[in-house]
Design an enzyme around this catalytic site. Structure first.
Site, PDB file in Angstrom:
ATOM      1  N   GLU A  35      18.177  30.945  86.154  1.00  0.00           N
ATOM      2  CA  GLU A  35      18.585  31.758  85.015  1.00  0.00           C
ATOM      3  C   GLU A  35      17.583  32.895  84.797  1.00  0.00           C
ATOM      4  OE1 GLU A  35      19.129  31.115  80.169  1.00  0.00           O
ATOM      5  OE2 GLU A  35      17.817  29.808  81.346  1.00  0.00           O
TER       6      GLU A  35
ATOM      7  N   LYS B 153      27.512  32.940  79.307  1.00  0.00           N
ATOM      8  CA  LYS B 153      27.141  31.691  78.647  1.00  0.00           C
ATOM      9  C   LYS B 153      27.873  31.550  77.317  1.00  0.00           C
ATOM     10  CE  LYS B 153      22.953  29.136  77.269  1.00  0.00           C
ATOM     11  NZ  LYS B 153      21.465  29.235  77.152  1.00  0.00           N
TER      12      LYS B 153
ATOM     13  N   CYS C  53      21.431  26.798  81.498  1.00  0.00           N
ATOM     14  CA  CYS C  53      20.365  26.204  80.684  1.00  0.00           C
ATOM     15  C   CYS C  53      20.880  25.201  79.650  1.00  0.00           C
ATOM     16  CB  CYS C  53      19.572  27.332  80.016  1.00  0.00           C
ATOM     17  SG  CYS C  53      18.036  26.781  79.235  1.00  0.00           S
TER      18      CYS C  53
END
Length: 529
Positions: A282, A338, A387
């Site tokens: 990431e 995300k 994440c």
């Protein structure tokens, strides 16, 4: 509230915390809640709420202690946005105002249960219903921790079992909430047993026998799981770049792209055109690659040269900013934005109430994505979680329902000084794999980078805090587990029913008793005539 009650709650929090990934081990989880249940014994609603809140607060502060140096040292040192004192205050407020309040739901339910049983004139822990009511109440509370913009599933009881391959197979049917139910049920049964009269030695033998039986069943199930077979795997090179946060935040876009190209050339010289996919962590790029045409073309040419596809963490700006997983293949540019953003670091939840926490943001705030993208590698399909998203089973479940045949997690855990944080994060990948029956590859900046098979077995990991790349083989599959199909409903709905049983039972008894008294009055009036 007695001091002894607070002592019991503290012991329970401590034993539960050291059962979490990265600490001592899972053994304590089977009786760690007994002390909390002792503190809640025969307590009213208000005291139960306060004791449960303290339990949750201490549990989170111990389990997630690694957040304190991150907030108080690492972020101030690198971003210069606030001082150490501000970080300490943020850690305390995050635990007290955001993390611990959901545990009060458990206190409310336990207080109500105690009150109902008191009205019946019975000790709750001596009833057959007690273990199921307690397990259902705690499980329902855990479910609520998944909901909303302030949601956080760290320190979930099931996390302690991430290395217990036999037991965690339950998650393919019930998800992790089924494991939570089992853990609390065992704790409740043990507590009820110790509250009854009898010799201590006999109680101890029964306790050990119960826990021993659980591990015996787990071992039996584990031995039944077949070994992995690879006929036509997807070969993936994972790059654990091991960059310090200073290097990441202070480098130019040109330096970031060159770093990626150098890594790709190194992989090509080692593996040739064997790999199907390169995966980077990431936040490798801190700006939108589309704004740097020459750099983008250079990277695309390198991808073509290596005869592969690439996933890399970066920012995409399209009217709004998105923390994204960029996918490059054959000159095509695609991305996943995300969806489940980290509160305060990436998004400010409830700004009209929590606006004072805006200083905790990292580079800036992002907008949540809207699509659960599935990327194509020829006939093989996969999705990428970023994440914090691996903490939430709903995200991976939706990816799989959209057609993903294996899952990738990219993360930047370079903020954390302690390996405990890295282990806790990686443990989530284990459960996402079992829940959906899919291989899960996590690629992290500093670690843990590793592969988990559909049964939750950790097949391979790279060394922590090392700059290295690894070749991983993944077998895509179209399997749809019971959990993928039905989600948490198989646990949550029965739990709600179990919670309501004492209330309906009490109402029925009241009506029955009222009916009996009415009949007595009628007979009495007839006799008087």
């Amino acid at each position: 509230m007695k001091k002894l009650d607070l002592l019991f709650v503290s012991i329970s929090s401590f034993l539960t915390a050291i059962s979490m990934p990265g600490f001592v081990g899972e053994f304590f989880i089977w009786f760690s809640l007994c002390f909390l249940l002792k503190a809640l014994q025969e307590k009213g609603i208000l005291k139960s709420i306060l004791l449960s809140y303290v339990y949750g607060l201490l549990l989170l502060m111990i389990t997630c202690f690694w957040q304190l140096p991150t907030l108080a040292v690492e972020i101030p040192r690198i971003l210069h946005r606030y001082g150490t004192f501000g970080g300490i205050v943020a850690f305390i407020l995050a635990a007290t105002v955001i993390g611990a309040p959901p545990y009060m739901i458990f206190g409310i339910l336990m207080g109500v249960g105690n009150k109902v049983m008191k009205m019946k004139g019975r000790r709750f822990e001596e009833t057959f219903l007690y273990p199921f009511f307690v397990a259902s109440s705690y499980t329902f509370m855990e479910f609520t921790r998944e909901l909303g913009t302030l949601s956080f599933t760290g320190a979930r009881l099931s996390d302690s079992l991430f290395r217990n391959v036999g037991l965690i197979q339950i998650a393919s049917i019930t998800g992790t909430l089924g494991l939570v139910f089992l853990i609390v049920l065992v704790n409740s049964v043990i507590f009820s047993m110790w509250e009854r009269h009898g010799k201590t030695r006999e109680k101890l033998i029964k306790t050990l026998a119960m826990v021993g039986f659980i591990y015996m069943v787990s071992s039996f199930v584990s031995n039944l799981i077949p070994p992995d077979r690879f006929s036509d795997p997807v070969r993936i090179v994972a790059f654990q770049m091991n960059l310090t946060q200073e290097d990441k935040y202070n480098s130019s876009m040109g330096e970031q792209v060159e770093r990626v190209i150098d890594s790709m050339e190194s992989a090509y010289s080692s593996f040739g055109n064997l790999p199907d996919l390169y995966v980077f962590p990431e936040a490798v790029f801190f700006d939108d690659l589309n704004f740097y045409r020459d750099l983008k073309e250079k990277l695309i040419e390198e991808v073509k040269k290596c005869e592969t596809a690439i996933v890399i963490g970066g920012i995409v700006r399209k009217n709004e900013n998105y923390n994204s997983a960029i996918f490059l293949k054959n000159g095509e540019f695609d991305y996943y934005a995300k969806i489940k953003l980290t509160p305060f670091a990436e998004i400010l939840p409830l700004p009209f109430i929590l606006g004072r926490f805006s200083f905790l943001r990292l580079l800036g705030y992002y907008s949540p994505g809207k699509r659960y993208n599935v990327f194509n590698l020829g006939k093989r399909k996969f999705s990428v979680q970023i994440c914090f998203e691996s903490f939430f089973p709903q995200v991976s479940r939706k990816f799989v329902k959209n057609g993903a045949q294996f899952l990738v997690i990219i993360t930047n855990d370079g903020w954390f000084r302690y390996s405990t944080a890295l282990t806790q994060h990686f443990s989530k990948a284990v459960f996402r794999a079992v829940e959906n029956g899919k291989y899960v590859l996590q690629v992290a900046n500093t670690g843990i980078t590793g592969l988990v098979d559909p049964h939750g077995r950790i097949l391979k990991t790279l060394d922590l805090n090392s700059n290295e790349m690894g070749l991983f083989e993944v077998m895509p599959n179209d399997r749809i587990t019971v959990y993928t199909r039905f989600g948490d409903s198989l646990v949550v709905i029965p739990s709600i029913v179990m919670i309501l049983i004492p209330l309906f039972d009490l109402r029925f008894r009241r009506r029955w008793n009222h009916g009996d008294k009415s009949k007595i009055r009628v007979h009495a009036s007839q006799d008087s005539r």
